[in-house]
Design a protein around this motif. Structure first.
Motif, short mmCIF file in Angstrom:
data_model
loop_
_atom_site.label_atom_id
_atom_site.label_comp_id
_atom_site.label_asym_id
_atom_site.label_seq_id
_atom_site.Cartn_x
_atom_site.Cartn_y
_atom_site.Cartn_z
N TYR A 208 0.81 -1.22 0.00
CA TYR A 208 0.00 0.00 0.00
C TYR A 208 0.85 1.28 0.00
O TYR A 208 0.58 2.21 -0.75
N GLY A 209 1.86 1.32 0.84
CA GLY A 209 2.67 2.53 0.94
C GLY A 209 3.97 2.48 0.17
O GLY A 209 4.80 3.40 0.29
N ASN A 210 4.19 1.45 -0.62
CA ASN A 210 5.44 1.31 -1.38
C ASN A 210 5.42 2.24 -2.59
O ASN A 210 4.63 2.04 -3.51
N LEU B 32 2.39 0.30 -5.35
CA LEU B 32 1.04 0.85 -5.15
C LEU B 32 1.03 2.27 -4.59
O LEU B 32 0.04 2.99 -4.73
N GLY B 33 2.11 2.67 -3.95
CA GLY B 33 2.13 3.92 -3.21
C GLY B 33 1.74 5.16 -4.00
O GLY B 33 1.06 6.04 -3.47
N MET C 165 7.96 -5.75 -10.47
CA MET C 165 8.27 -6.83 -9.53
C MET C 165 9.56 -6.54 -8.75
O MET C 165 9.68 -6.90 -7.58
N GLY C 166 10.51 -5.91 -9.41
CA GLY C 166 11.78 -5.61 -8.76
C GLY C 166 11.68 -4.59 -7.65
O GLY C 166 12.58 -4.47 -6.81
N ALA C 167 10.57 -3.83 -7.62
CA ALA C 167 10.40 -2.79 -6.61
C ALA C 167 9.56 -3.25 -5.43
O ALA C 167 9.34 -2.49 -4.48
N MET C 168 9.08 -4.48 -5.46
CA MET C 168 8.22 -4.98 -4.40
C MET C 168 9.01 -5.28 -3.13
O MET C 168 10.21 -5.57 -3.17
N HIS C 169 8.32 -5.24 -1.99
CA HIS C 169 8.93 -5.63 -0.72
C HIS C 169 9.24 -7.12 -0.74
O HIS C 169 8.58 -7.90 -1.42
N MET D 79 12.07 -10.63 -11.77
CA MET D 79 12.58 -9.45 -11.08
C MET D 79 13.53 -8.66 -11.98
O MET D 79 14.23 -7.76 -11.52
N GLY D 80 13.55 -9.01 -13.26
CA GLY D 80 14.33 -8.27 -14.23
C GLY D 80 15.76 -8.72 -14.39
O GLY D 80 16.60 -7.97 -14.92
N VAL D 81 16.09 -9.94 -13.96
CA VAL D 81 17.48 -10.40 -14.02
C VAL D 81 17.68 -11.56 -15.00
O VAL D 81 18.80 -12.04 -15.16
N THR D 82 16.61 -12.00 -15.66
CA THR D 82 16.72 -13.17 -16.54
C THR D 82 17.77 -12.98 -17.63
O THR D 82 18.56 -13.88 -17.91
#
Length: 441
Positions: free
Chosen positions: A246-248, A252-253, A281-285, A390-393
Motif C-alpha cells: 500500500y505505501g510502497n 502501489l504507493g 516486480m523488482g520494486a516490491m517488498h 525481477m528483471g534479471v533473466t
C-alpha cells in the motif's frame, strides 16, 4: 534380411519427445533473420522457444523489440501449441481427417491432460479447442477496443490476438517492454486479461463440467474445489498484496485508490502461472515477493494451461495434514472421502518438485552473481511456468539460462511425467515383506 528393431516408447516418453521436438523447431524458426530485428544467439532462441512452448513467459530478450512481427507470430504459435498440447493438435487433425484415434494416442492424451482414466479424453480435447478458440476470439475483440485506436487496425488487432493467446494459455508474454505496467488502471485490460488467465488456469476438465451440468450442486468434487479455492485464494492474495504494498512508492504507493485495487487484484491472480504484471516486480517488498513465490509454486489447476504442483495437489497435502492433526485416518471433503493413493501422489509430486527446484537454485547460486532472492524467484517462476521476473533473466550466464530451460520443461510436463519417461518399469512383486515400525517426527 533381418528387420530393424522397432523402438517402443511409453506414453510419457512420447510426450517428452514431442515437446522437445516442438522446442527445437521453435528455436530454428526464431533464429531465422526474418524473425529478429538484429539477430539473437542460439541460447536466447532456445530459451524463448522453450519459454513459449512451456507457456512460461520468461525471456532473455525483449519480445517487443528483439523480434519482428513474424517472430512474434512464431512465439504466439508456440504458445498456442504448447498451451493446448502438441498431441491435442494431432488428435484434432486425426478427427478432421476422419481417422480413428488409437489407444496409444489416447494414453498419451491421458498423460498430457493429467486425467485419472482414459474414458472421455477425446471428448475433452474437442471441448478444449472449442472453449480455447471461442474465448480467445471474444477476448481479442474486447482488447481491440483499447489497442486498435492506439496502434491502428493491423498492429492493434495483432496485439489483441497475441495477448489473448498469451493470457488464455497462461504464458505471460507481452509485446510491451514493461509488460502491462502502462495499463495498470485500465479496466478493460485488467478484466479481460485476468479473466483469460483465470479461466485458462482452472482447467479444461472444470470448464467442461460447468458447461455440461450448469448448476453448482451438480458439479464434480474437483470442479467445486477448484472454483471455491481459486476464488478464495485470489481474494486473500489481493488483500495481502494490497496491505503489504500500500505505501510502497515503487508499486502501489503512487497510485489512486481505484488503481491500487485494480493492481492488487491483477497481481494477486497473475502468480498462479499467468506471468503478466502491472506492477514493477523488482520494486516490491521482500515479504510480497516471498508470498508470490509461494503462489507460483502452487500454480494452477490440473488439465489446465498452467504449471506448478497444482492447486488441488497443495489442497490434498493441506487436508491430509489437518486430518492427521485431528487424529483421523480418512480425508473427508464435501461428504466424500479421498483415497490414500491421491495423498501419496500429491506428496510425491511436491517432494520431487522441491528437489528439482532446490537443485536448480543451488547450481545457479554457483554460476550466477545475482542475489539469492532473485535466483529463487526466477527458478520458481520457471518451474511454475509463470514468467514473472525481477528483471534479471537476461543477465544470467548461458549455463544459468539452460538450467532455467530444463526447469521450465519440467514444470510444463510435471515432475512425475519426466521421471516416468526415464524410469524402467519395475517387475510386479509376488510377495510382501513383514511390517515393522520406525520412529518419525
Amino acid at each position: 534380411m533381418k528387420m530393424p528393431k522397432v523402438i517402443k516408447l511409453k506414453p510419457s516418453q512420447l510426450l517428452v519427445l514431442t515437446f522437445m521436438t516442438g522446442i527445437t523447431l521453435g528455436t530454428c524458426l526464431l533464429k531465422l533473420p526474418i524473425s529478429t530485428t538484429e539477430g539473437i544467439s542460439w541460447v536466447d532462441a532456445l530459451f524463448v522457444s522453450a519459454s513459449a512452448m512451456t507457456v512460461t513467459g520468461l525471456s532473455t530478450v525483449d519480445p517487443s523489440t528483439a523480434f519482428t512481427m513474424f517472430g512474434q507470430a512464431v512465439i504466439a504459435l508456440l504458445i498456442q501449441v504448447g498451451g493446448l498440447g502438441i498431441m491435442s493438435f494431432a488428435v484434432l487433425i486425426y478427427m478432421m481427417l476422419g481417422r480413428k484415434v488409437g489407444m496409444k494416442d489416447r494414453l498419451i492424451m491421458q498423460q498430457a491432460l493429467n486425467q485419472t482414466n482414459i474414458g472421455g479424453v477425446i471428448r475433452l480435447v474437442k471441448y478444449m479447442f472449442i472453449f480455447a478458440f471461442a474465448i480467445e476470439l471474444a477476448a481479442m475483440i474486447f482488447l481491440a477496443f483499447v489497442w486498435v485506436p492506439e496502434f491502428g487496425w493491423v498492429k492493434g488487432l495483432f496485439y489483441s490476438l497475441f495477448h489473448a493467446i498469451s493470457a488464455f494459455n497462461n504464458a505471460g508474454f507481452g509485446l510491451f517492454s514493461d509488460n502491462l505496467i502502462g495499463y495498470v488502471g485500465n479496466p478493460i485490460i485488467n478484466i479481460v486479461i485476468s479473466f483469460l488467465f483465470i479461466v485458462g488456469g482452472i482447467g479444461f476438465t472444470v470448464l467442461v463440467d460447468m458447461w455440461q451440468k450448469k448448476k453448482f450442486r451438480k458439479f464434480s468434487l474437483h470442479t467445486k474445489i477448484m472454483l471455491i479455492a481459486t476464488l478464495v485464494l485470489n481474494l486473500v492474495s489481493m488483500l495481502v498484496l494490497f496491505v503489504l504494498e500500500y505505501g510502497n512508492p515503487g508499486t502501489l504507493g503512487s497510485l489512486s485508490l481505484g488503481d491500487k485495487l485494480w493492481a492488487s487484484w491483477f497481481q494477486a491472480a497473475s502468480p498462479r502461472t499467468a506471468g503478466f504484471n502491472t506492477l514493477d516486480m523488482g520494486a516490491m517488498h521482500e515479504a510480497s515477493l516471498f508470498y508470490i513465490i509461494i503462489l507460483m509454486f502452487i500454480g494452477a489447476g490440473s488439465a489446465s494451461t498452467g504449471g506448478g504442483i497444482k492447486l488441488t495437489t497443495a489442497l490434498v497435502i493441506l487436508l491430509a495434514t489437518v486430518t492427521f492433526l485431528k487424529g483421523r485416518k480418512e480425508i473427508n471433503i464435501g461428504r466424500r472421502s479421498l483415497d490414500s493413493g491421491y495423498i501419496i501422489r500429491s506428496l510425491s509430486i511436491t517432494i520431487v518438485a522441491i528437489l528439482f527446484v532446490i537443485s536448480a537454485i543451488f547450481l545457479m547460486t554457483i554460476t550466477e552473481d545475482e542475489s539469492f532472492l532473485e535466483i529463487l524467484f526466477e527458478v520458481v517462476s520457471a518451474f511454475g511456468t509463470v514468467g514473472l521476473s525481477m528483471g534479471v533473466t537476461a543477465s544470467f550466464s548461458s549455463l544459468g539460462k539452460l538450467i532455467l530451460v530444463f526447469i521450465m520443461f519440467l514444470g510444463k510436463l510435471g515432475p512425475l511425467t519426466l521421471i516416468y519417461s526415464l524410469a524402467t518399469p519395475a517387475a510386479k512383486s509376488t510377495y510382501r515383506y513383514p511390517n515393522e515400525d520406525i520412529l518419525t517426527g
